[in-house]
Design a protein around this motif. Structure first.
Motif, PDB file in Angstrom:
ATOM      1  N   ASN A   2       0.833  -1.207   0.000  1.00 37.76           N
ATOM      2  CA  ASN A   2       0.000   0.000   0.000  1.00 37.76           C
ATOM      3  C   ASN A   2       0.857   1.241   0.000  1.00 37.76           C
ATOM      4  OD1 ASN A   2      -2.318  -1.566   0.274  1.00 37.76           O
ATOM      5  ND2 ASN A   2      -2.021  -1.697   2.502  1.00 37.76           N
ATOM      6  N   PRO A   3       0.316   2.299  -0.548  1.00 34.81           N
ATOM      7  CA  PRO A   3       1.076   3.550  -0.464  1.00 34.81           C
ATOM      8  C   PRO A   3       1.318   3.868   1.004  1.00 34.81           C
ATOM      9  CG  PRO A   3      -0.966   3.848  -1.731  1.00 34.81           C
ATOM     10  CD  PRO A   3      -0.971   2.450  -1.213  1.00 34.81           C
ATOM     11  N   ILE A   4       2.481   4.396   1.278  1.00 37.46           N
ATOM     12  CA  ILE A   4       2.826   4.606   2.680  1.00 37.46           C
ATOM     13  C   ILE A   4       1.957   5.702   3.299  1.00 37.46           C
ATOM     14  CG2 ILE A   4       4.637   5.478   4.180  1.00 37.46           C
ATOM     15  CD1 ILE A   4       6.556   3.780   2.494  1.00 37.46           C
ATOM     16  N   ASN A   5       1.360   5.321   4.377  1.00 34.95           N
ATOM     17  CA  ASN A   5       0.456   6.219   5.066  1.00 34.95           C
ATOM     18  C   ASN A   5       1.230   7.012   6.111  1.00 34.95           C
ATOM     19  OD1 ASN A   5      -1.691   7.395   6.261  1.00 34.95           O
ATOM     20  ND2 ASN A   5      -2.941   5.520   6.269  1.00 34.95           N
ATOM     21  N   GLN A   6       1.010   8.306   6.134  1.00 33.22           N
ATOM     22  CA  GLN A   6       1.856   9.111   7.009  1.00 33.22           C
ATOM     23  C   GLN A   6       1.326   9.283   8.417  1.00 33.22           C
ATOM     24  OE1 GLN A   6       4.111  12.553   5.908  1.00 33.22           O
ATOM     25  NE2 GLN A   6       3.510  12.229   3.799  1.00 33.22           N
ATOM     26  N   GLU A   7       0.024   8.999   8.609  1.00 33.58           N
ATOM     27  CA  GLU A   7      -0.504   9.237   9.946  1.00 33.58           C
ATOM     28  C   GLU A   7       0.029   8.186  10.918  1.00 33.58           C
ATOM     29  OE1 GLU A   7      -4.668   8.695  10.040  1.00 33.58           O
ATOM     30  OE2 GLU A   7      -4.630   6.991   8.696  1.00 33.58           O
ATOM     31  N   THR A   8       0.333   8.594  12.086  1.00 33.76           N
ATOM     32  CA  THR A   8       0.941   7.676  13.040  1.00 33.76           C
ATOM     33  C   THR A   8       0.695   8.171  14.451  1.00 33.76           C
ATOM     34  OG1 THR A   8       3.010   6.763  13.816  1.00 33.76           O
ATOM     35  CG2 THR A   8       3.124   8.905  12.820  1.00 33.76           C
ATOM     36  N   SER A  10       3.099   7.530  16.951  1.00 38.61           N
ATOM     37  CA  SER A  10       4.378   7.876  17.564  1.00 38.61           C
ATOM     38  C   SER A  10       4.727   9.329  17.254  1.00 38.61           C
ATOM     39  CB  SER A  10       5.479   6.971  17.034  1.00 38.61           C
ATOM     40  OG  SER A  10       6.723   7.429  17.483  1.00 38.61           O
ATOM     41  N   TYR A  12       7.688  10.403  17.013  1.00 43.37           N
ATOM     42  CA  TYR A  12       8.836  10.430  16.123  1.00 43.37           C
ATOM     43  C   TYR A  12       8.507   9.695  14.854  1.00 43.37           C
ATOM     44  CZ  TYR A  12      11.630  11.883  20.083  1.00 43.37           C
ATOM     45  OH  TYR A  12      12.159  12.569  21.135  1.00 43.37           O
ATOM     46  N   GLN A  13       8.685  10.347  13.748  1.00 49.58           N
ATOM     47  CA  GLN A  13       8.535   9.645  12.493  1.00 49.58           C
ATOM     48  C   GLN A  13       9.491  10.255  11.488  1.00 49.58           C
ATOM     49  OE1 GLN A  13       4.802   8.495  10.986  1.00 49.58           O
ATOM     50  NE2 GLN A  13       5.281   9.109   8.912  1.00 49.58           N
ATOM     51  N   ILE A  14      10.225   9.387  10.827  1.00 48.83           N
ATOM     52  CA  ILE A  14      11.120   9.879   9.800  1.00 48.83           C
ATOM     53  C   ILE A  14      10.602   9.379   8.478  1.00 48.83           C
ATOM     54  CG2 ILE A  14      13.489   9.928   8.980  1.00 48.83           C
ATOM     55  CD1 ILE A  14      14.246   8.942  11.838  1.00 48.83           C
ATOM     56  N   HIS A  15      10.416  10.291   7.573  1.00 50.64           N
ATOM     57  CA  HIS A  15       9.968   9.915   6.244  1.00 50.64           C
ATOM     58  C   HIS A  15      11.128  10.180   5.291  1.00 50.64           C
ATOM     59  CE1 HIS A  15       6.459   9.977   3.144  1.00 50.64           C
ATOM     60  NE2 HIS A  15       7.350   9.043   2.936  1.00 50.64           N
ATOM     61  N   ILE A  16      11.651   9.113   4.727  1.00 45.36           N
ATOM     62  CA  ILE A  16      12.816   9.241   3.851  1.00 45.36           C
ATOM     63  C   ILE A  16      12.362   9.147   2.404  1.00 45.36           C
ATOM     64  CG2 ILE A  16      14.964   8.112   3.154  1.00 45.36           C
ATOM     65  CD1 ILE A  16      15.027   7.036   6.116  1.00 45.36           C
TER      66      ILE A  16
ATOM     67  N   LYS B   2       0.454  -0.798  12.464  1.00 43.48           N
ATOM     68  CA  LYS B   2       1.321  -0.420  11.337  1.00 43.48           C
ATOM     69  C   LYS B   2       2.748  -0.904  11.562  1.00 43.48           C
ATOM     70  CE  LYS B   2      -0.682   3.586   9.691  1.00 43.48           C
ATOM     71  NZ  LYS B   2      -0.979   4.660  10.582  1.00 43.48           N
ATOM     72  N   GLU B   6       8.743   0.749   7.186  1.00 45.21           N
ATOM     73  CA  GLU B   6       8.189   0.427   5.875  1.00 45.21           C
ATOM     74  C   GLU B   6       9.149   0.931   4.825  1.00 45.21           C
ATOM     75  OE1 GLU B   6       3.929   1.100   4.641  1.00 45.21           O
ATOM     76  OE2 GLU B   6       3.871   1.713   6.741  1.00 45.21           O
ATOM     77  N   GLU B   8       9.767   1.090   0.739  1.00 42.91           N
ATOM     78  CA  GLU B   8       9.024   0.874  -0.500  1.00 42.91           C
ATOM     79  C   GLU B   8       9.875   1.246  -1.705  1.00 42.91           C
ATOM     80  OE1 GLU B   8       5.049   2.576  -0.517  1.00 42.91           O
ATOM     81  OE2 GLU B   8       5.292   2.881  -2.658  1.00 42.91           O
ATOM     82  N   ALA B 110      10.878   5.480   2.433  1.00 49.22           N
ATOM     83  CA  ALA B 110      10.855   4.644   3.628  1.00 49.22           C
ATOM     84  C   ALA B 110      10.288   5.461   4.772  1.00 49.22           C
ATOM     85  CB  ALA B 110      12.254   4.176   3.971  1.00 49.22           C
ATOM     86  N   VAL B 111       9.578   4.793   5.658  1.00 48.36           N
ATOM     87  CA  VAL B 111       9.080   5.468   6.853  1.00 48.36           C
ATOM     88  C   VAL B 111       9.560   4.706   8.080  1.00 48.36           C
ATOM     89  CG1 VAL B 111       7.051   6.136   8.169  1.00 48.36           C
ATOM     90  CG2 VAL B 111       7.051   6.411   5.707  1.00 48.36           C
ATOM     91  N   LEU B 112      10.166   5.412   8.998  1.00 45.23           N
ATOM     92  CA  LEU B 112      10.579   4.816  10.267  1.00 45.23           C
ATOM     93  C   LEU B 112       9.700   5.432  11.344  1.00 45.23           C
ATOM     94  CD1 LEU B 112      14.459   5.203   9.930  1.00 45.23           C
ATOM     95  CD2 LEU B 112      13.045   3.334   9.156  1.00 45.23           C
ATOM     96  N   ARG B 113       8.886   4.591  11.997  1.00 38.39           N
ATOM     97  CA  ARG B 113       7.971   5.128  12.999  1.00 38.39           C
ATOM     98  C   ARG B 113       8.524   4.903  14.390  1.00 38.39           C
ATOM     99  NH1 ARG B 113       4.456   2.777   9.284  1.00 38.39           N
ATOM    100  NH2 ARG B 113       3.426   4.407   8.079  1.00 38.39           N
ATOM    101  N   GLY B 114       9.392   5.781  14.804  1.00 39.33           N
ATOM    102  CA  GLY B 114       9.942   5.661  16.152  1.00 39.33           C
ATOM    103  C   GLY B 114      11.264   6.408  16.225  1.00 39.33           C
TER     104      GLY B 114
END
Lengths: 292, 442
Positions: A2-8, A10, A12-16, B2, B6, B8, B110-114
């Motif tokens: 699935n397309p990466i969902n941004q809601e979370t 935590s 801390y979240q890093i979106h690369i 989740k 992740e 991708e 990529a998403v790192l949740r933490g």
């Protein structure tokens, strides 16, 4: 997938992802790393004086020795006027302002080259390094400034030259802003040069050489009043010209009539250099590691 | 819930040829040529030394570009420990560098949740003039800890390092062992939700490595998610709940650690008795030293991939030192087929520059592993060259699988095995140990 969902949930979240827009700046991350900033300042400062016998005295000796040389060469031998201010004070005042700028510039200009080892191994907002430089250089500036005040008091109260200059309380209000302007201009130039030296290693040698030449294009060893009126517009293109002259205006109340014009030019140029410097640094930060 | 990580379709394209050889002079020349409408100087250079074959599956869309990582997708749940294995240049480090934000991907996301911390090296940012105490704070902050956190863990860190007496001594007076202990102690007390680790366990003595592995296990039990890149199959099996294999930038396998390690070892390493790097830019190393060739030879001075247990093995490496003023130590590692070190040897004692700075120039170093010492099996040679300081070791070159060869024991009564006819792959070392067997008179 699935397309990466941004809601979370935590915090801390890093979106690369590639190509963050060119003006994207993560100021929040810099704030998160503020402890590192102060530890780096401490490292700079402590490591510098632990390696030497004289320790923190070096911060004073260097401008003092230069001032004495200037006094002999430019005042005694070359007879360049100093607006009738005692030459020693005149040079010292301009010099410590100039040195703060030049040190900020020189030490930030090698950010990528000297920290390549760390940058290759761990991530933190790279701007932390230049920021730590301007703060640790500021501490050196303070020490030098205290020395200047010592000389100032000596000349004001214990020599016959005391009537030739007096403090300018109105201008002194802007003194902190003046220091900030010096630091930001040095930072902006340093950021530009750090990005350039990351790409062109041979520019490293040029940096120190150019800054020493730049000093002679700046009214450090001569007063601005020595410049013929028709050249003032050209002189104002040097953003440090107004800044160094303003340092002296604060303490000696002597200057040319158009200092305001000079300062306006300095402020505008500092802002342009600083903002463009941050952007180019930010761009370099993202792909620098791939080129080493 | 989740996934905590992740990934991708993550890809990374590297451009070769433009590596740091860039000078301002070159740019000026190019610019000058462009004005004169003649071909630029550097383009000339790069086309004449095309390094990537366009038919190479890793070749990128433009000449001299290379997919270091291609379309990696993966999801990892909280608490899992993912092992990443693969040969040199498979893209393991690149993947880790993208996830740690050291470099950007070319495409994908990529998403790192933490809260994330990375450990690609220990002791990053250590300053020799500062004391152990000061370095704990500095290193901790570089790794992303807050000052308050370090304050609260300070005692524990000092205890773990085992060197409380020297905590206020500048680290330049530390032995290299103490240095490593302190550096690892800081790293071991990182408490992020996601930890990205690259092979840092390959340091220190065995006792300390055990302590570190133990620490890693504890960390994983506390529910943290770990990504672990290693050449040590034993460690992968012990720690990881799942493992992926990368090969030439692509993910070729994912599954349990056990099955991944089996597959990885089963695929076997292709034997090679010699490895030569033709281009300075791609040769392993940095601005100070680069290795140009490694080979393993028999007494006849020719590189080989097959050795009898009774053959001596001479390992030869040629390297160039580009800068004066470095005291270098060259090390050779022998790995068995499970990726464990059987032997490590350094040139310090015998090299004429073992205790002083080596002048720049080209060098050839040889060492001979005596005959009748190494047991049957596949041996992979690793090379390391680094600067030795009073209290630090700065690596310049690390090569895994530089050469790979097989040692076999012929069924020959003259051999160490005598007339024992079965497979005898027990232990890494098999030398002739004198026995004395006597019949006791009754």
């Amino acid at each position: 997938m699935n397309p990466i969902n941004q809601e979370t949930t935590s915090s801390y979240q890093i979106h690369i992802r590639p190509n963050k827009s060119w003006h994207h700046m993560n100021w929040h991350a810099i704030w998160e790393y503020r402890d590192l900033l102060f530890l780096l300042v401490r490292r700079d400062f402590v490591s510098k004086y632990k390696q030497t016998i004289l320790g923190p005295l070096w911060f004073i000796l260097q401008p003092l020795a230069t001032t004495i040389v200037f006094t002999v060469v430019f005042s005694r031998v070359a007879r360049i006027p100093t607006d009738s201010i005692p030459p020693m004070l005149f040079y010292l005042c301009g010099l410590i302002g100039w040195m703060y700028f030049a040190n900020c510039l020189n030490y930030t200009s090698t950010t990528f080259v000297t920290n390549a080892g760390i940058f290759n191994k761990v991530y933190f907002p790279r701007l932390i390094i230049p920021f730590s430089v301007i703060i640790s250089r500021f501490l050196a500036f303070i020490i030098q400034f205290v020395m200047f005040i010592g000389f100032y008091i000596f000349y004001k109260f214990f020599t016959p030259a005391s009537d030739t200059f007096h403090l300018n309380p109105a201008a002194l209000i802007f003194f902190p802003l003046l220091i900030m302007l010096t630091a930001l201009l040095g930072l902006g130039m340093g950021l530009w040069l750090s990005a350039l030296t990351a790409k062109y290693r041979d520019l490293t040698q040029l940096t120190t050489f150019l800054t020493s030449l730049w000093m002679y294009a700046t009214p450090v060893i001569y007063p601005l009043s020595l410049i013929p009126a028709k050249w003032h517009k050209v002189m104002a293109l040097n953003p440090m010209a107004g800044i160094v002259e303003a340092y002296r205006y604060c303490f000696f109340s002597v200057t040319v009539g158009n200092l305001f014009f000079y300062m306006l030019s300095s402020i505008i140029m500092t802002l342009i250099i600083l903002i463009s410097g941050i952007l180019i640094f930010n761009k370099t930060e993202r792909n620098f590691i791939d080129t080493i | 819930m989740k996934p905590i990580i992740e990934i991708e379709k993550l890809s990374k394209l590297y451009r070769l040829g433009s590596i740091s050889a860039n000078t301002f002079q070159d740019s000026l020349k190019n610019w000058f040529h462009r004005i004169k409408n003649s071909p630029p100087a550097t383009a000339d250079k790069s086309s004449s030394r095309l390094m990537i074959d366009p038919n190479d599956p890793q070749a990128g869309p433009e000449p001299n570009t290379l997919w270091a990582l291609r379309d990696i997708s993966y999801e990892l749940q909280e608490g899992e420990i993912l092992g990443i294995i693969g040969r040199n240049g498979a893209g393991k480090s690149t993947l880790l560098k993208i996830l740690t934000q050291i470099t950007e991907p070319t495409s994908g996301q990529a998403v790192l949740r933490g809260r994330t911390a990375s450990l690609l090296e220990i002791g990053t940012g250590f300053h020799p003039e500062l004391t152990g105490r000061e370095n704990i704070y500095l290193n901790g902050a570089i790794l992303g800890m807050k000052k308050k956190e370090i304050d609260s863990k300070f005692e524990e860190i000092v205890d773990f390092s085992g060197i409380p007496k020297f905590i206020d001594t500048p680290v330049k007076r530390y032995s290299s062992g103490m240095y490593v202990r302190l550096a690892f102690a800081v790293a071991a007390h990182l408490e992020p939700e996601i930890l990205l680790v690259d092979e840092v366990l390959a340091v220190g003595d065995v006792e300390f490595q055990k302590k570190c592995l133990g620490k890693m296990k504890n960390v994983s039990k506390s529910g943290r998610t770990i990504l672990f890149v290693s050449h040590n199959m034993q460690a992968i099996k012990q720690l990881c709940t799942q493992t992926i294999i990368l090969d030439k930038g692509r993910m070729i396998f994912s599954g349990s650690a056990e099955s991944a390690v089996d597959k990885y070892l089963g695929d076997g390493l292709s034997l090679k008795g010699e490895q030569i790097w033709d281009h300075t830019q791609t040769a392993p190393g940095d601005d100070i030293v680069r290795v140009h060739s490694v080979r393993v030879m028999n007494t006849d001075n020719r590189s080989r991939t097959q050795f009898d247990v009774r053959d001596p093995m001479t390992i030869e490496l040629k390297y160039t030192v580009y800068e004066d003023g470095h005291q270098l130590a060259t090390q050779i590692y022998l790995f068995n087929d499970a990726g464990q070190v059987i032997l490590n040897t350094k040139d310090n004692k015998d090299s004429p520059w073992g205790d002083r700075c080596i002048p720049k120039g080209s060098y050839c170093a040889r060492c001979t592993v005596p005959a009748d010492l190494i047991n049957e099996g596949q041996i992979s040679i690793g090379i390391g060259i680094g600067t030795v300081g009073p209290s630090y070791f700065i690596g310049h070159v690390t090569i895994y699988d530089a050469v790979i060869f097989a040692v076999t024991d012929a069924f020959d009564p003259e051999g160490v095995r005598g007339n024992y006819p079965f497979e005898w792959k027990v232990g890494d070392i098999r030398t002739h140990i004198p026995w004395k067997v006597e019949r006791l008179e009754n």
